[in-house]
Design an enzyme around this catalytic site. Structure first.
Site, PDB file in Angstrom:
ATOM      1  N   SER A   1      25.992  32.369  58.945  1.00 23.25           N
ATOM      2  CA  SER A   1      27.180  31.733  59.489  1.00 23.25           C
ATOM      3  C   SER A   1      27.062  30.204  59.397  1.00 23.25           C
ATOM      4  O   SER A   1      26.933  29.674  58.291  1.00 23.25           O
ATOM      5  CB  SER A   1      27.395  32.207  60.930  1.00 23.25           C
ATOM      6  OG  SER A   1      28.686  31.892  61.382  1.00 23.25           O
ATOM      7  N   LEU A   2      27.066  29.471  60.512  1.00 25.76           N
ATOM      8  CA  LEU A   2      26.844  28.031  60.465  1.00 25.76           C
ATOM      9  C   LEU A   2      25.524  27.704  59.775  1.00 25.76           C
ATOM     10  O   LEU A   2      25.417  26.711  59.048  1.00 25.76           O
ATOM     11  CB  LEU A   2      26.851  27.450  61.883  1.00 25.76           C
ATOM     12  CG  LEU A   2      26.429  25.984  62.043  1.00 25.76           C
ATOM     13  CD1 LEU A   2      27.345  25.068  61.241  1.00 25.76           C
ATOM     14  CD2 LEU A   2      26.405  25.575  63.512  1.00 25.76           C
TER      15      LEU A   2
ATOM     16  N   PHE B   1      32.645  34.721  71.777  1.00 30.12           N
ATOM     17  CA  PHE B   1      32.264  34.546  70.377  1.00 30.12           C
ATOM     18  C   PHE B   1      31.453  35.732  69.877  1.00 30.12           C
ATOM     19  O   PHE B   1      31.608  36.169  68.726  1.00 30.12           O
ATOM     20  CB  PHE B   1      31.476  33.243  70.219  1.00 30.12           C
ATOM     21  CG  PHE B   1      31.212  32.866  68.784  1.00 30.12           C
ATOM     22  CD1 PHE B   1      32.259  32.621  67.920  1.00 30.12           C
ATOM     23  CD2 PHE B   1      29.915  32.748  68.316  1.00 30.12           C
ATOM     24  CE1 PHE B   1      32.020  32.267  66.599  1.00 30.12           C
ATOM     25  CE2 PHE B   1      29.663  32.391  66.995  1.00 30.12           C
ATOM     26  CZ  PHE B   1      30.722  32.152  66.132  1.00 30.12           C
ATOM     27  N   LEU B   2      30.611  36.273  70.737  1.00 25.33           N
ATOM     28  CA  LEU B   2      29.843  37.458  70.362  1.00 25.33           C
ATOM     29  C   LEU B   2      30.772  38.629  70.050  1.00 25.33           C
ATOM     30  O   LEU B   2      30.541  39.396  69.110  1.00 25.33           O
ATOM     31  CB  LEU B   2      28.878  37.854  71.484  1.00 25.33           C
ATOM     32  CG  LEU B   2      27.703  36.918  71.763  1.00 25.33           C
ATOM     33  CD1 LEU B   2      26.814  37.503  72.851  1.00 25.33           C
ATOM     34  CD2 LEU B   2      26.886  36.658  70.514  1.00 25.33           C
TER      35      LEU B   2
ATOM     36  N   ILE C   1      33.841  38.471  68.906  1.00 24.33           N
ATOM     37  CA  ILE C   1      34.496  38.231  67.618  1.00 24.33           C
ATOM     38  C   ILE C   1      33.549  38.540  66.471  1.00 24.33           C
ATOM     39  O   ILE C   1      33.935  39.118  65.450  1.00 24.33           O
ATOM     40  CB  ILE C   1      34.990  36.771  67.530  1.00 24.33           C
ATOM     41  CG1 ILE C   1      36.150  36.548  68.507  1.00 24.33           C
ATOM     42  CG2 ILE C   1      35.423  36.425  66.110  1.00 24.33           C
ATOM     43  CD1 ILE C   1      36.663  35.134  68.541  1.00 24.33           C
ATOM     44  N   GLN C   2      32.264  38.191  66.638  1.00 25.29           N
ATOM     45  CA  GLN C   2      31.288  38.436  65.582  1.00 25.29           C
ATOM     46  C   GLN C   2      31.111  39.932  65.314  1.00 25.29           C
ATOM     47  O   GLN C   2      30.889  40.342  64.176  1.00 25.29           O
ATOM     48  CB  GLN C   2      29.935  37.841  65.963  1.00 25.29           C
ATOM     49  CG  GLN C   2      29.928  36.329  65.990  1.00 25.29           C
ATOM     50  CD  GLN C   2      28.543  35.786  66.235  1.00 25.29           C
ATOM     51  OE1 GLN C   2      27.649  35.983  65.431  1.00 25.29           O
ATOM     52  NE2 GLN C   2      28.356  35.104  67.347  1.00 25.29           N
TER      53      GLN C   2
ATOM     54  N   ASP D   1      34.326  41.456  58.393  1.00 20.61           N
ATOM     55  CA  ASP D   1      34.139  40.162  59.056  1.00 20.61           C
ATOM     56  C   ASP D   1      35.485  39.469  59.262  1.00 20.61           C
ATOM     57  O   ASP D   1      36.263  39.319  58.324  1.00 20.61           O
ATOM     58  CB  ASP D   1      33.224  39.292  58.188  1.00 20.61           C
ATOM     59  CG  ASP D   1      32.710  38.054  58.910  1.00 20.61           C
ATOM     60  OD1 ASP D   1      33.254  37.703  59.975  1.00 20.61           O
ATOM     61  OD2 ASP D   1      31.754  37.454  58.399  1.00 20.61           O
TER      62      ASP D   1
ATOM     63  N   HIS E   1      30.328  40.466  61.143  1.00 18.99           N
ATOM     64  CA  HIS E   1      29.772  39.124  60.944  1.00 18.99           C
ATOM     65  C   HIS E   1      28.247  39.084  61.055  1.00 18.99           C
ATOM     66  O   HIS E   1      27.644  38.071  60.711  1.00 18.99           O
ATOM     67  CB  HIS E   1      30.390  38.161  61.966  1.00 18.99           C
ATOM     68  CG  HIS E   1      30.162  36.717  61.661  1.00 18.99           C
ATOM     69  ND1 HIS E   1      30.651  36.096  60.526  1.00 18.99           N
ATOM     70  CD2 HIS E   1      29.477  35.762  62.345  1.00 18.99           C
ATOM     71  CE1 HIS E   1      30.286  34.831  60.536  1.00 18.99           C
ATOM     72  NE2 HIS E   1      29.582  34.595  61.619  1.00 18.99           N
TER      73      HIS E   1
END
Length: 270
Positions: free
Chosen positions: A92-93, A157-158, A160-161, A221, A249
């Protein structure tokens, strides 16, 4: 006390492997830390030396934030801490970090792997064709939530991942249990590093890379949509890719056996 970033090393017992001579450096994604790699390390370090590094302000380096949280400053800190040629894998990042490392320090990057990552995460609706990515209003929502409740934002966020994974609840629990071994990063560090996802565009830099490059994706994803894969193909035609059909993701969490098999097969070809 040294200002250098803290790293952790895992030495393989298999000294017969060709890739044993070159370590694999694992770089985590936004909001998390290097503990997310623990299940992966348990399998991979039987075959190859591994180094983990937390981004500035995260995990073991929570007390080493950056006053100017630019991508090049992050990269400078990491390459200084590793200080040896290595294979870099970024999730990811972390994929942006690995790509910038490969561009800025090609002599230090033997090969590069990105997982669920893009050279440009933000949707570019003003381009023709449109560049697929995260919609600006989604990132705006994260900024707003960060100012209100850091932990709740990371929990969101978790979710969404893991969205789209066939075992979404278990994936969320696994990631949460791993990363909560360390203290949460500050709101400032989270906001500064989130800005990298919003502003960094490495499409031009990606096209100039010559080293072996593997790109791994989850077909489900929602952060790096499958529609971005073909445009990235065009930017880096010599690269190899693998799409995990039922992953989201975090394919190394949701489909660890398949993930490790694909990665080790590619490493064995270097």
């Amino acid at each position: 006390m040294s200002n250098s970033l803290i790293t952790k090393k895992y030495i393989s017992n298999n000294h017969s492997n060709r890739e044993q001579k070159t370590p694999l450096v694992l770089i985590h994604g936004w909001g998390l830390n290097s503990a997310v790699w623990e299940p992966t390390i348990q399998k991979l370090h039987q075959h190859i030396d591994i180094i983990t590094v937390d981004l500035p302000g995260f995990g073991l380096n929570i007390n080493k934030p950056l006053a100017d949280y630019s991508l090049i400053n992050v990269v400078n800190e990491i390459q200084s801490a590793i200080n040896t040629p290595a294979i870099y894998l970024g999730w990811s990042l972390g994929g942006l970090v690995a790509t910038q490392l490969a561009y800025s320090f090609p002599e230090k990057v033997v090969a590069c792997v990105t997982v669920a990552s893009s050279p440009c995460f933000l949707n570019k609706s003003d381009e023709e064709p449109i560049w697929p990515g995260i919609l600006p209003n989604v990132l705006k929502m994260f900024y707003q939530q960060l100012a209100q409740n850091t932990q709740k934002t990371l929990e969101g966020f978790l979710k969404i991942q893991a969205m789209g994974s066939p075992h979404v609840r278990q994936d969320i629990k696994t990631i949460r249990d791993l990363v909560m071994q360390h203290s949460l990063p500050t709101e400032q560090t989270l906001a500064d590093s989130l800005q990298l996802l919003e502003t960094v565009d490495l499409r031009e830099q990606l096209s100039s890379l010559k080293m072996p490059f593997l790109r791994l994706y989850g077909k489900l994803d929602s952060l790096v949509p499958k529609s971005a894969i073909e445009p990235i193909d065009a930017l880096l035609p010599h690269s190899q890719k693998h799409i995990f059909p039922k992953a989201s993701h975090a394919p190394f969490i949701s489909h660890p056996e398949e993930f490790n098999e694909v990665l080790l097969e590619w490493l064995g070809q270097l």
